[in-house]
Scaffold this active site. Structure first.
Site, mmCIF file in Angstrom:
data_model
loop_
_atom_site.group_PDB
_atom_site.id
_atom_site.type_symbol
_atom_site.label_atom_id
_atom_site.label_comp_id
_atom_site.label_asym_id
_atom_site.label_seq_id
_atom_site.Cartn_x
_atom_site.Cartn_y
_atom_site.Cartn_z
ATOM 1 N N HIS A 1 63.781 -167.928 27.354
ATOM 2 C CA HIS A 1 64.717 -168.521 26.388
ATOM 3 C C HIS A 1 64.595 -170.026 26.245
ATOM 4 O O HIS A 1 65.407 -170.644 25.565
ATOM 5 C CB HIS A 1 66.161 -168.214 26.783
ATOM 6 N N LYS B 1 78.024 -176.113 19.177
ATOM 7 C CA LYS B 1 77.048 -175.606 20.141
ATOM 8 C C LYS B 1 77.129 -176.485 21.372
ATOM 9 O O LYS B 1 77.818 -177.507 21.354
ATOM 10 C CB LYS B 1 75.638 -175.654 19.556
ATOM 11 N N LYS C 1 69.569 -181.042 20.681
ATOM 12 C CA LYS C 1 70.277 -180.433 19.552
ATOM 13 C C LYS C 1 70.724 -181.505 18.543
ATOM 14 O O LYS C 1 71.130 -181.207 17.436
ATOM 15 C CB LYS C 1 71.466 -179.620 20.043
ATOM 16 N N THR D 1 71.275 -168.926 17.617
ATOM 17 C CA THR D 1 71.914 -167.721 17.089
ATOM 18 C C THR D 1 73.137 -168.123 16.268
ATOM 19 O O THR D 1 73.569 -167.381 15.391
ATOM 20 C CB THR D 1 72.346 -166.769 18.227
ATOM 21 N N LYS E 1 74.949 -166.794 12.546
ATOM 22 C CA LYS E 1 76.376 -166.494 12.336
ATOM 23 C C LYS E 1 76.886 -167.201 11.076
ATOM 24 O O LYS E 1 77.622 -166.624 10.274
ATOM 25 C CB LYS E 1 77.191 -166.910 13.570
HETATM 26 C C1 26V Z 1 69.037 -172.627 32.721
HETATM 27 C C2 26V Z 1 69.817 -172.839 33.804
HETATM 28 C C3 26V Z 1 69.219 -173.463 34.938
HETATM 29 C C4 26V Z 1 70.039 -173.263 36.163
HETATM 30 C C5 26V Z 1 71.455 -173.595 35.940
HETATM 31 C C6 26V Z 1 72.055 -172.673 34.937
HETATM 32 C C7 26V Z 1 71.147 -172.432 33.823
HETATM 33 C C8 26V Z 1 71.639 -171.781 32.752
HETATM 34 C C9 26V Z 1 70.833 -171.553 31.670
HETATM 35 C C10 26V Z 1 69.535 -171.996 31.658
HETATM 36 C C11 26V Z 1 68.642 -171.771 30.499
HETATM 37 C C12 26V Z 1 69.356 -171.844 29.229
HETATM 38 C C13 26V Z 1 68.527 -171.262 28.207
HETATM 39 C C14 26V Z 1 69.289 -170.956 26.963
HETATM 40 O O1 26V Z 1 70.496 -170.832 26.907
HETATM 41 N N1 26V Z 1 68.540 -170.783 25.935
HETATM 42 C C15 26V Z 1 69.053 -170.453 24.644
HETATM 43 O O2 26V Z 1 68.863 -169.062 24.468
HETATM 44 C C16 26V Z 1 69.302 -168.625 23.203
HETATM 45 C C17 26V Z 1 69.164 -167.127 23.186
HETATM 46 O O3 26V Z 1 67.824 -166.778 23.209
HETATM 47 C C18 26V Z 1 68.517 -169.303 22.111
HETATM 48 O O4 26V Z 1 69.034 -168.887 20.872
HETATM 49 C C19 26V Z 1 68.643 -170.815 22.222
HETATM 50 O O5 26V Z 1 67.792 -171.437 21.284
HETATM 51 C C20 26V Z 1 68.251 -171.248 23.623
HETATM 52 O O6 26V Z 1 68.527 -172.614 23.807
#
Ligand code: 26V
Length: 823
Positions: free
Chosen positions: A370, A561, A567, A669, A673
């Site tokens: 992601h 967001k 962003k 996403t 919406k």
């Molecule tokens: C990384 C970490 C690292 C450890 C701490 C907690 C944590 C939580 C999340 C993440 C990665 C976040 C990735 C994320 O949210 N990506 C989003 O995913 C969406 C669904 O695929 C996408 O639409 C967004 O563009 C993307 O930023």
């Protein structure tokens, strides 16, 4: 005692009537006998609880039947492992999907209770940060809707994402308490509890047949207890289970310790166990380096795999059929340790040979990536893994050895390529790369938009892609049209139904049938009237929450967001300041009245993101109170962004801001919406915007800015952003005013470094894209002035959103990754 085999032959009957009378009687019954309240003194929360219990009863039979059916038919099950599920409220979703909205509303009305009030009182289950967690929630609903036997597995955090409040324009984080009134949706399953270990050592044991096995002997043990929540599909097609794990000490009162007089020690141990599932990490970009985070990841991975293997063995009796009957999807790398845990279970606990176990493992797992942000790619210090999960570390080493041998012998990789595919990062302290582990342990690795998938092949996974060229594939994200159109915008849903019939409710591609109506002035009027109504509701909410008066007639320009530099909320604020300057400099011109609406949370440790929130609020205060603006521009920051707030903001938006630096937003996403609800998008060629552009056509979306390649090229070039800024008098003026304290007279230097970053490196291309963005905004104004044109575009957006239904996405996962049939 030997267990009697369970026979799942007959379907479950429907036992609960759905007439108004029956529901009314049951709400009362539940209020009195389950909640324990006399109706004459019952509080709104009591009614909410009683109503949820009555609704839940009408789901139970389908839930059980869904499970029985899977046992009867031996269909393959899909398991979605995710550290985040941002499901929001459940009651309206459940009622709407089983067609109970009207009888429940009527039943409550007869009891003098307003359903709308109850709906708004239900707490949001905010067990996620942003897009990744919300996607998991949309996917669960779609899997139920298209008839896939599926389980979501995650963590039952006691505290979801923090509550955001403003203190003089600064973000303040407060604990979130979604379980304060209990959670009537969940069922605690004490019988489904598993031991999860940490630490200790690995011991070779010789079996009676002379085979040497490795045995992990952890020195810490805790219990994972399951809590199940029903996830109802559209028209009640299926009810699947979201199973969330809660950590508890094995011996809840540690009686021995307590009795020996070590009261504090006993309590400490018990709260140490519970700490694992206490809070959601409030970060969505940088890996939290804390050991607790790794413990969370292993805890829920291990419990889920034990549960999956137990269920599989119970039904099929052997593990060889695992890939035929089980698909496990890893939502990002957070559950990636599952790859090593499954290997351990297969080899150490069930005596399978390495090669066979590895084949089964790869056949079972799929991995979704992601994000490409380097700072978000998870890795753990080898030393930490060795201490916490010694057996898993051995398995990781062995997997790595095999992959590297294959890379050398089969494809002749160079040392540099070997280093790139290695599971161990040798630079700057040895670390295990979880992305690499998830990749090599899966038969399918998918990106979440077409562009992101291409970039995965070219960047993070370039060498792994050369080694396994058939694995990477694209599954563009989607959103559930039930929550994001039908429930959040019932008037628009009704209008569409009247125009093209109700088929689109079951197949969003049918929305295309609206296209010919885009030019119909009568339909445009109706469409615009609904938008205006939704804007009025949003304007009331703005007045309520932040006491700012906005005109529903103005253009509602919305960016909601997570707050992140990529962003580019900053770019949007700079445009607000530019407009502010223009309006004051040219009072004689006819300005399009605009309301810029922002909402979003910043990670508590992300200073620049928090500073951007403060800047939005500072700019808002000055602009909103300057009489020279004559109300032509308003800036609003709505605190505590969450799913429920989005459900009100999205239907009331005219313009959707999707303005990330090209190449950095994996998909988005929110963009989908807004599109569903008839907003025009202003955006860069990034993430799924690229595909939206294709679906809706270039005339119905406003695209601006550098492309991914241009961003790359600019970063490589030793260009001084100062020259870019100097070449744009408008930008200079805006930056000068911010840097000199026009919006922060109490602390004139507050934004000096933030602005300095644009002069210095401008990593996110804010300065480079500024002029193009302003030109794009001028184009938006021009379209707005021709209201009939605007309305036609808005209608075409709704008509073209079909592709972005998560039902489509899930069908693609089912066909290409999981190999399961769909209805
Ligand atoms: C990384 C970490 C690292 C450890 C701490 C907690 C944590 C939580 C999340 C993440 C990665 C976040 C990735 C994320 O949210 N990506 C989003 O995913 C969406 C669904 O695929 C996408 O639409 C967004 O563009 C993307 O930023």
């Amino acid at each position: 005692m030997p267990q009697k085999p369970i026979v799942y032959d007959a379907p479950t009957p429907e036992r609960r009537a759905t007439t108004v009378e029956a529901i009314q009687a049951e709400i009362l019954e539940r209020l009195i006998y389950s909640v324990g309240k006399d109706p004459i003194v019952a509080r709104p929360h009591d009614w909410l609880r009683a109503t949820i219990l009555a609704v839940r009863d009408r789901i139970m039979d389908r839930w059980m039947e869904s499970s029985r059916e899977t046992w009867r038919t031996s269909h393959k099950r899909v398991y979605y492992l995710s550290l985040e599920f941002l499901i929001g409220r459940l009651m309206r979703d459940a009622m709407s999907n089983v067609g109970l909205m009207e009888p429940v509303q009527q039943a409550l009305k007869n009891l003098n209770v307003d359903l709308g009030d109850l709906i708004n009182m239900e707490p949001d289950a905010a067990l996620g940060n942003g897009g990744l967690g919300r996607l998991a929630a949309c996917f669960l609903e779609s899997m139920s809707s298209v008839g896939i036997p599926a389980y979501g597995y995650g963590i039952r955090y006691v505290h979801g994402l923090f509550r955001q409040e403003m203190s003089e324009g600064w973000q303040v984080e407060l604990p979130e308490d979604w379980l304060a009134h209990g959670n009537p949706w969940e069922f605690e399953r004490r019988e489904s509890a598993y031991e999860v270990g940490f630490g200790g050592h690995v011991e070779p044991v010789t079996d009676p047949d002379g085979e040497v096995r490795q045995e992990w002997q952890p020195n810490e043990h805790l219990l994972a207890v399951a809590y199940d929540t029903p996830i109802v599909g559209w028209r009640g097609a299926r009810v699947n289970t979201l199973r969330l794990w809660s950590a508890q000490p094995i011996d809840p009162i540690l009686l021995d310790k307590f009795n020996s007089g070590d009261h504090i020690g006993a309590l400490e141990e018990s709260s140490k166990a519970e700490a694992i599932t206490r809070v959601l990490y409030p970060a969505d970009s940088t890996p939290a380096g804390q050991e607790l985070r790794l413990r969370q990841e292993f805890f829920f991975s291990s419990a889920s795999l034990q549960d999956i293997v137990r269920r599989h063995l119970q039904q099929y009796g052997d593990l060889g059929s695992l890939p035929d009957k089980v698909a496990i999807q890893l939502n990002d790398t957070h559950p990636a340790i599952s790859v090593a845990e499954l290997m351990r279970i297969l080899i150490d606990e069930h005596g399978l040979k390495w090669d066979y176990a590895w084949k089964l493992t790869k056949g079972t797992f799929g991995y979704t990536n992601h994000t490409l942000l380097p700072e978000a790619l998870e890795s753990w210090p080898v030393a930490l893994l060795e201490r916490l999960l010694p057996r898993h570390m051995q398995i990781v080493y062995q997997i790595n050895a095999e992959v590297l041998t294959e890379a050398r012998t089969r494809v002749g990789f160079t040392d540099q390529q070997i280093a790139a595919v290695s599971l161990i990062d040798e630079n700057g302290g040895r670390r295990v790369r979880m992305g690499q582990l998830a990749f090599v342990g899966s038969h399918s690795i998918n990106g979440v938009s077409a562009l992101h998938t291409e970039l995965m092949k070219q960047t993070v996974f370039a060498d792994l892609h050369k080694l396994y060229p058939e694995r990477i594939n694209n599954k563009t994200n989607g959103i559930t049209p039930r929550r994001w159109l039908m429930q959040c915008n019932p008037s628009l849903t009704k209008l569409i139904s009247e125009r093209i019939g109700p088929d689109f409710l079951d197949d969003t591609d049918k929305l295309k049938g609206l296209l010919p109506s885009a030019e119909d002035p009568g339909f445009q009027q109706q469409f615009a009237a609904i938008k205006l109504e939704n804007k009025r509701r949003l304007a009331r909410l703005i007045k309520d929450r932040v006491n700012i008066t906005v005109s529903p007639e103005a253009l509602f320009d919305v960016q909601i967001k997570r707050i992140h530099e990529y962003k580019r909320q900053l770019l949007n604020v700079l445009h607000a300041v530019a407009l502010y300057d223009d309006i004051r400099a040219h009072p004689e011109r006819e300005w399009v009245p605009r309301v810029k609406i922002f909402a979003g949370k910043a990670a508590p440790s992300y200073w620049n993101a928090k500073l951007i929130i403060k800047l939005i609020n500072d700019v808002a205060r000055v602009i909103n109170n300057d009489p020279a603006v004559r109300g032509l521009l308003k800036v609003v920051f709505l605190p505590n962004y969450n799913v429920s707030l989005a459900e009100i903001i999205v239907p009331g938006a005219d313009l959707s801001e999707q303005i990330s630096t090209a190449g950095m937003e994996a998909s988005g996403t929110g963009n989908m919406k807004f599109m569903a609800n008839g907003a025009l998008t202003i955006g860069t060629m990034d993430g799924a915007n690229v595909e939206m552009h294709k679906e809706v056509g270039a005339d119905n979306i406003v695209i601006f800015g550098l492309s991914t390649e241009e961003v790359e090229e600019r970063r490589g070039r030793s260009e001084v952003p100062r020259s870019v800024i100097d070449a744009s008098p408008r930008l200079r003026e805006v930056l000068d005013s911010i840097a000199s304290g026009v919006f922060s007279p109490d602390d004139p230097h507050r934004y000096r470094d933030l602005v300095g970053g644009l002069y210095d490196h401008d990593w996110f291309m804010v300065a480079r894209d500024f002029d193009a963005y302003c030109a794009a905004q001028a184009k938006v104004d021009a379209i707005w002035r021709d209201r009939s044109k605007w309305n036609a575009i808005a209608i075409r957006n709704t008509a073209s959103v079909g592709f972005f239904s998560s039902d489509r996405t899930i069908r693609q996962y089912a066909a290409d990754i999981w190999n399961v049939p769909t209805a």
